[in-house]
Write a protein that holds these residues in place. Sequence first.
Motif, mmCIF file in Angstrom:
data_model
loop_
_atom_site.group_PDB
_atom_site.id
_atom_site.type_symbol
_atom_site.label_atom_id
_atom_site.label_comp_id
_atom_site.label_asym_id
_atom_site.label_seq_id
_atom_site.Cartn_x
_atom_site.Cartn_y
_atom_site.Cartn_z
ATOM 1 N N MET A 1 0.533 -1.050 0.102
ATOM 2 C CA MET A 1 0.276 -0.008 -0.129
ATOM 3 C C MET A 1 1.109 1.440 0.418
ATOM 4 S SD MET A 1 -2.064 1.182 3.485
ATOM 5 C CE MET A 1 -2.733 3.112 3.196
ATOM 6 N N ASP A 2 0.093 2.153 -0.864
ATOM 7 C CA ASP A 2 1.604 3.680 -0.817
ATOM 8 C C ASP A 2 0.148 4.450 -0.062
ATOM 9 O OD1 ASP A 2 3.531 2.600 -2.519
ATOM 10 O OD2 ASP A 2 2.081 3.030 -4.399
ATOM 11 N N PRO A 3 1.081 4.939 1.197
ATOM 12 C CA PRO A 3 -0.114 5.556 2.120
ATOM 13 C C PRO A 3 -0.043 7.368 1.381
ATOM 14 C CG PRO A 3 2.109 5.635 3.001
ATOM 15 C CD PRO A 3 1.973 4.477 1.652
ATOM 16 N N LYS A 4 -1.561 8.138 1.575
ATOM 17 C CA LYS A 4 -1.320 8.929 1.612
ATOM 18 C C LYS A 4 -1.969 9.879 2.866
ATOM 19 C CE LYS A 4 -2.710 7.543 -3.438
ATOM 20 N NZ LYS A 4 -1.505 6.853 -3.107
ATOM 21 N N PRO A 5 -1.562 10.811 2.965
ATOM 22 C CA PRO A 5 -2.069 12.582 3.414
ATOM 23 C C PRO A 5 -2.969 12.054 3.652
ATOM 24 C CG PRO A 5 -0.491 12.777 2.281
ATOM 25 C CD PRO A 5 -0.967 11.926 1.186
ATOM 26 N N GLY A 6 -4.078 11.676 5.138
ATOM 27 C CA GLY A 6 -5.007 12.179 5.476
ATOM 28 C C GLY A 6 -5.899 10.822 5.897
ATOM 29 N N GLU A 7 -4.985 9.542 5.066
ATOM 30 C CA GLU A 7 -5.270 7.964 5.188
ATOM 31 C C GLU A 7 -5.053 7.991 6.810
ATOM 32 O OE1 GLU A 7 -5.086 5.809 1.554
ATOM 33 O OE2 GLU A 7 -3.621 5.677 1.872
ATOM 34 N N VAL A 8 -5.432 6.855 7.734
ATOM 35 C CA VAL A 8 -5.395 6.048 8.529
ATOM 36 C C VAL A 8 -4.855 5.047 8.789
ATOM 37 C CG1 VAL A 8 -6.116 5.361 10.871
ATOM 38 C CG2 VAL A 8 -7.011 7.867 10.452
ATOM 39 N N VAL A 9 -3.579 4.453 9.022
ATOM 40 C CA VAL A 9 -3.519 2.822 8.867
ATOM 41 C C VAL A 9 -2.888 2.391 10.133
ATOM 42 C CG1 VAL A 9 -2.185 3.813 6.267
ATOM 43 C CG2 VAL A 9 -1.049 4.632 8.048
ATOM 44 N N LEU A 10 -3.353 0.893 10.241
ATOM 45 C CA LEU A 10 -2.624 0.242 11.277
ATOM 46 C C LEU A 10 -0.739 -0.342 11.051
ATOM 47 C CD1 LEU A 10 -2.945 -1.024 13.847
ATOM 48 C CD2 LEU A 10 -3.768 -2.964 12.432
ATOM 49 N N LEU A 11 -0.363 -0.222 11.842
ATOM 50 C CA LEU A 11 1.005 -0.457 12.160
ATOM 51 C C LEU A 11 1.774 -1.258 13.437
ATOM 52 C CD1 LEU A 11 1.154 2.556 10.781
ATOM 53 C CD2 LEU A 11 3.599 2.180 11.980
ATOM 54 N N ASP A 12 1.749 -2.606 12.463
ATOM 55 C CA ASP A 12 1.894 -3.835 13.695
ATOM 56 C C ASP A 12 2.837 -4.344 12.922
ATOM 57 O OD1 ASP A 12 1.225 -4.847 11.115
ATOM 58 O OD2 ASP A 12 -0.901 -6.071 11.939
ATOM 59 N N ALA A 13 3.268 -5.635 13.584
ATOM 60 C CA ALA A 13 4.224 -6.165 12.769
ATOM 61 C C ALA A 13 5.066 -6.362 11.556
ATOM 62 C CB ALA A 13 4.634 -7.596 13.553
ATOM 63 N N LEU B 1 0.221 0.577 16.035
ATOM 64 C CA LEU B 1 0.420 1.948 16.304
ATOM 65 C C LEU B 1 -0.943 1.710 15.579
ATOM 66 C CD1 LEU B 1 3.424 4.283 16.459
ATOM 67 C CD2 LEU B 1 2.282 3.389 18.476
ATOM 68 N N VAL B 2 -1.976 3.202 15.205
ATOM 69 C CA VAL B 2 -2.986 2.924 15.050
ATOM 70 C C VAL B 2 -2.092 5.111 14.198
ATOM 71 C CG1 VAL B 2 -4.972 4.009 13.923
ATOM 72 C CG2 VAL B 2 -4.780 1.997 15.635
ATOM 73 N N VAL B 3 -2.175 5.011 13.143
ATOM 74 C CA VAL B 3 -1.666 6.371 12.218
ATOM 75 C C VAL B 3 -2.465 7.452 11.604
ATOM 76 C CG1 VAL B 3 0.005 7.386 12.268
ATOM 77 C CG2 VAL B 3 0.838 5.727 13.692
ATOM 78 N N ARG B 4 -2.696 8.180 11.719
ATOM 79 C CA ARG B 4 -3.320 9.394 10.525
ATOM 80 C C ARG B 4 -1.675 10.465 10.118
ATOM 81 N NH1 ARG B 4 -5.675 13.041 12.752
ATOM 82 N NH2 ARG B 4 -8.274 11.885 13.479
ATOM 83 N N VAL B 5 -1.667 9.842 8.370
ATOM 84 C CA VAL B 5 -0.805 9.607 7.670
ATOM 85 C C VAL B 5 -0.678 11.141 7.387
ATOM 86 C CG1 VAL B 5 0.848 9.186 6.023
ATOM 87 C CG2 VAL B 5 -0.556 7.490 6.470
ATOM 88 N N ILE B 6 0.239 12.104 7.523
ATOM 89 C CA ILE B 6 0.328 13.478 7.527
ATOM 90 C C ILE B 6 1.244 13.736 5.902
ATOM 91 C CG2 ILE B 6 1.944 16.093 8.019
ATOM 92 C CD1 ILE B 6 1.268 14.838 10.543
#
Length: 102
Positions: A1-13, A25-30
């Motif tokens: 996946m290519d994260p884009k600003p504004g998306e919310v993503v899960l960071l796990d192992a 972590l759950v992160v909103r991409v800036i």
Amino acid sequence: MDPKPGEVVLLDARASVQFAGTRALVVRVIRVEERPPYDRWGWMTGYVLDDVGNATDRRELYVQFEGLTRVTSPLQTVARRQRVPESPTKRNRTARKTTTGS
């Protein structure tokens, strides 16, 4: 996946071993760095979200983009971040320590 600003993503192992288990972590991409330093890995900046979606911290993160999971709601991830149960061996050692005293 290519994260884009504004998306919310899960960071796990899957994104990096440093986010395994309860450290997910759950992160909103800036922002996402345009040139990745290594194939499929890269730097992104985002806000860490709590279980109700409030930003708690701003972080710069080095992750494997293919391991990111898009999240529609931070509440989706609560079950994934629950504490991992102890191994039976560790429990038995703890039980022995408490019963041999006195």
